[in-house]
Design a protein around this motif. Structure first.
Motif, PDB file in Angstrom:
ATOM      1  N   ASP A 128       0.829  -1.213   0.000  1.00  0.00           N
ATOM      2  CA  ASP A 128       0.000   0.000   0.000  1.00  0.00           C
ATOM      3  C   ASP A 128       0.863   1.262   0.000  1.00  0.00           C
ATOM      4  N   ASP A 129       1.969   1.224   0.757  1.00  0.00           N
ATOM      5  CA  ASP A 129       2.861   2.387   0.786  1.00  0.00           C
ATOM      6  C   ASP A 129       3.471   2.651  -0.587  1.00  0.00           C
ATOM      7  N   VAL A 130       3.896   1.589  -1.258  1.00  0.00           N
ATOM      8  CA  VAL A 130       4.460   1.761  -2.601  1.00  0.00           C
ATOM      9  C   VAL A 130       3.401   2.282  -3.561  1.00  0.00           C
ATOM     10  N   GLN A 131       2.199   1.755  -3.435  1.00  0.00           N
ATOM     11  CA  GLN A 131       1.117   2.218  -4.302  1.00  0.00           C
ATOM     12  C   GLN A 131       0.780   3.685  -4.029  1.00  0.00           C
ATOM     13  N   ASP A 132       0.770   4.062  -2.745  1.00  0.00           N
ATOM     14  CA  ASP A 132       0.470   5.455  -2.396  1.00  0.00           C
ATOM     15  C   ASP A 132       1.537   6.398  -2.939  1.00  0.00           C
ATOM     16  N   GLU A 133       2.800   6.046  -2.780  1.00  0.00           N
ATOM     17  CA  GLU A 133       3.870   6.909  -3.271  1.00  0.00           C
ATOM     18  C   GLU A 133       3.842   7.008  -4.791  1.00  0.00           C
ATOM     19  N   SER A 134       3.602   5.886  -5.436  1.00  0.00           N
ATOM     20  CA  SER A 134       3.532   5.922  -6.894  1.00  0.00           C
ATOM     21  C   SER A 134       2.366   6.784  -7.371  1.00  0.00           C
TER      22      SER A 134
END
Length: 645
Positions: free
Chosen positions: A222-228
């Motif tokens: 989720d963190d990677v998706q949010d940053e992307s």
């Protein structure tokens, strides 16, 4: 009865003129009273009752009261006797002229049948008798042989009985076997009752750890998706929140706040430990758990561990202590080794000890850095002592107990490690990977588990590790590509996000290559080099703006490679999977060399950078490329770098 009526068939032949049976006079009859005792007629049955007598009995009439019944009874008796005598057929002689026609026909048919029979002579009779005699003799001989066998068996059994009765320790041997038989039966019954509880607690612990691992994995994704998403929205002029749900936006903001708090906390810890200088963003595992979630996890874990300690609290120590159970079988091995090894007790012990070992491993976590070492566990120490105390002459036999400890580990420890690899282990976590690899190396070096290539448990564990690593490469690696104009600003969110994802991929590469020696070399090279290095990492290096900054990245990448990959290479080129890396390093040298020629003020720094790149080429055994670039760029002063290789 016929004799009593003086009406019987004479034994002598009737005369030709006699047409009827002569009737004897009363004088010719001999009374039974005048006969001797042995000649008197004996009545064997009661006289048959007439129909009138049976009717009288049914209606209850007494014979003594009715005199008429007696006379009628005598008449019926006489009539019955006459009918019986008439049933006797008389066959007159063939010479009698009054012979009936049917009798003559019967006699003629009998004579014709006799004429058709084969002739019988003395030889035929003798031959038949001889055959019959031989058959009887053969049956007699078989019976005699069977009788001899029975006699020999009876004598042997008698000798055995006498020997056992004369032997002093036979009673002790029998008593010991009976005690062991009872003990093993009780032990098996105890485990059959407790195995359900062990399975339940083991399953609860695995579900608890698996749930925590899935939560952390989902949070990282989720963190990677949010940053992307943030980076993509920043690159577009449209309003980021115009088409988003308010609840989703708030949930995302909460995730971002928690993520930044965790990163700030880890940065403070690195500053205190003095590790901030060597750290790159993206190398941390980000596996911190919130205090509330951790307290709930600890509470459930403690409950499971307490219940596991109560499993055998109602059982005598002889039935759940590994050292005491092994002591029972050690006594058997010392007293009666022949029967012990003939019964293949060593093969059965691993099944007997399986529930106990699993119970001891309920709280064991192989991916924790501070987990208890296997060599320090009590059941391991008891098994090592049991195997060590075996007699030297039996250690070389096929069913020796020296293989008991590795078999127990294969049947209990390795399936548990397999479950952790599938459901709990995170390949992106350096601490988890290091702990897991360390345990597997000890299993290989100290217990020779991974050395047996034919072992089914070893093959299954290797396939599981390869599957989990491949899944992590396919699902967890994400390195975005942005235009060079955006990446010129090193403080931009695009550059920072790409840098973080790059170092995360490098960390995964290092974790994968830690399995060298445990996993087959071709598989490691395929996953680590082809699927990760060439597909993701090199792509970022080739699109980078500064070749000087990439030197440190290349050093970190090459430091992950096992050194033995390049030690026994007979050719002057590196392994085929590193050909793309070699070409990139050559291109970097050419670029730096050309820039130094244009801007002489950076010549010294460029010269040092070229020297470092040449060393890296030598480390990965790319001697052919090194020689080519030295001749091309006239770097004769660097020939000493690859001399001796």
């Amino acid at each position: 009865m016929a004799r009593a009526q003086a009406d019987f068939i004479p034994l002598h032949s009737l005369g030709r003129d006699d047409t009827s049976v002569p009737k004897l006079n009363d004088e010719d009859l001999i009374s039974d009273d005048e006969l001797d005792d042995h000649e008197r007629r004996i009545d064997f049955t009661e006289l048959l009752k007439t129909q009138r007598q049976r009717m009288a009995e049914e209606i209850g009439v007494n014979e003594s009261d009715d005199e008429s019944l007696k006379s009628e009874e005598n008449d019926d008796q006489n009539l019955w006797e006459q009918h019986q005598i008439k049933r006797v057929k008389l066959f007159p002689s063939p010479s009698i002229e009054t012979a009936s026609q049917p009798s003559t026909l019967i006699m003629s048919m009998t004579l014709d049948t006799l004429r058709k029979l084969p002739p019988i002579n003395l030889e035929t009779v003798k031959k038949r008798l001889t055959n019959r005699l031989e058959s009887l003799q053969e049956v007699y001989r078989s019976h005699q042989r069977e009788h001899e066998k029975i006699q020999v068996s009876a004598e042997s059994s008698q000798c055995t009985i006498e020997h056992l009765e004369d032997t002093n320790d036979s009673g002790h041997r029998y008593k010991f076997y009976q005690e062991m038989r009872t003990y093993v039966q009780n032990l098996i019954n105890c485990f059959n009752e407790k195995i359900c509880v062990i399975d339940e607690l083991e399953s609860e612990m695995h579900q608890l750890l698996g749930q925590q691992a899935r939560t952390l994995l989902q949070r990282r994704q989720d963190d990677v998706q949010d940053e992307s998403t943030d980076v993509w929205q920043l690159s577009n002029t449209a309003d980021a929140s115009s088409g988003s749900d308010i609840d989703c936006v708030k949930a995302k903001q909460r995730r971002v706040e928690k993520r930044e708090m965790r990163r700030a906390h880890r940065e403070r810890l690195r500053n205190v430990a003095g590790q901030e200088a060597d750290h790159h963003k993206g190398l941390s595992s980000d596996d911190e758990v919130a205090p509330a979630d951790m307290s709930d996890f600890r509470e459930k874990e403690d409950r499971i561990l307490k219940e596991s300690k109560k499993i055998f609290e109602d059982v005598h120590k002889d039935f759940y202590s590994v050292d005491r159970i092994l002591a029972k079988f050690e006594l058997w091995r010392q007293k009666f080794p022949d029967s012990y090894y003939d019964a293949y007790v060593g093969l059965c012990l691993q099944k007997i000890l399986n529930p106990l070992v699993r119970m001891h491993l309920i709280g064991w976590n192989p991916i924790k850095p501070d987990c208890l070492d296997l060599a320090e566990m009590p059941w391991i120490l008891a098994l090592e002592e049991f195997c060590h105390m075996e007699d030297e002459r039996f250690k070389r036999t096929e069913n020796s107990d020296t293989r008991l400890l590795p078999i127990v580990i294969e049947k209990t420890v390795m399936p548990k490690i397999e479950g952790f690899v599938i459901h709990v282990w995170d390949p992106l976590s350096s601490s988890q990977t290091q702990s897991l690899v360390q345990i597997c190396r000890k299993l290989k070096e100290e217990y020779a588990v991974f050395k047996d290539e034919q072992s089914k448990a070893t093959q299954v564990l290797r396939k599981t590790i390869v599957m989990r690593i491949t899944m992590s490469v396919e699902e967890d690696v994400f390195i975005p590509l942005y235009p060079k104009s955006i990446l010129e600003d090193r403080t931009s969110i695009h550059s920072q996000f790409q840098e973080r994802q790059f170092w995360s991929a490098v960390k995964l590469l290092g974790n994968i290559l830690q399995w060298d020696g445990l996993l087959p070399e071709p598989i490691l090279q395929d996953i680590g080099l082809d699927k990760l290095l060439n597909r993701y990492i090199l792509l970022i290096l080739q699109t980078s703006l500064s070749d000087l900054e990439n030197i440190e990245k290349c050093k970190k990448i090459i430091a992950c490679f096992p050194k033995y990959w390049f030690e026994n290479l007979k050719r002057r080129s590196s392994i085929p999977q590193l050909e793309n890396l070699c070409r990139y390093l050559l291109q970097s040298i050419r670029t730096i060399y050309e820039n130094d020629a244009i801007t002489p003020e950076t010549k010294n720094s460029g010269r040092e950078a070229i020297k470092e790149i040449v060393k890296m080429l030598v480390v990965i055994h790319a001697l052919d490329h090194t020689e080519t670039i030295i001749n091309e760029c006239k770097l004769e002063d660097l020939e000493w770098v690859f001399e001796g290789n």
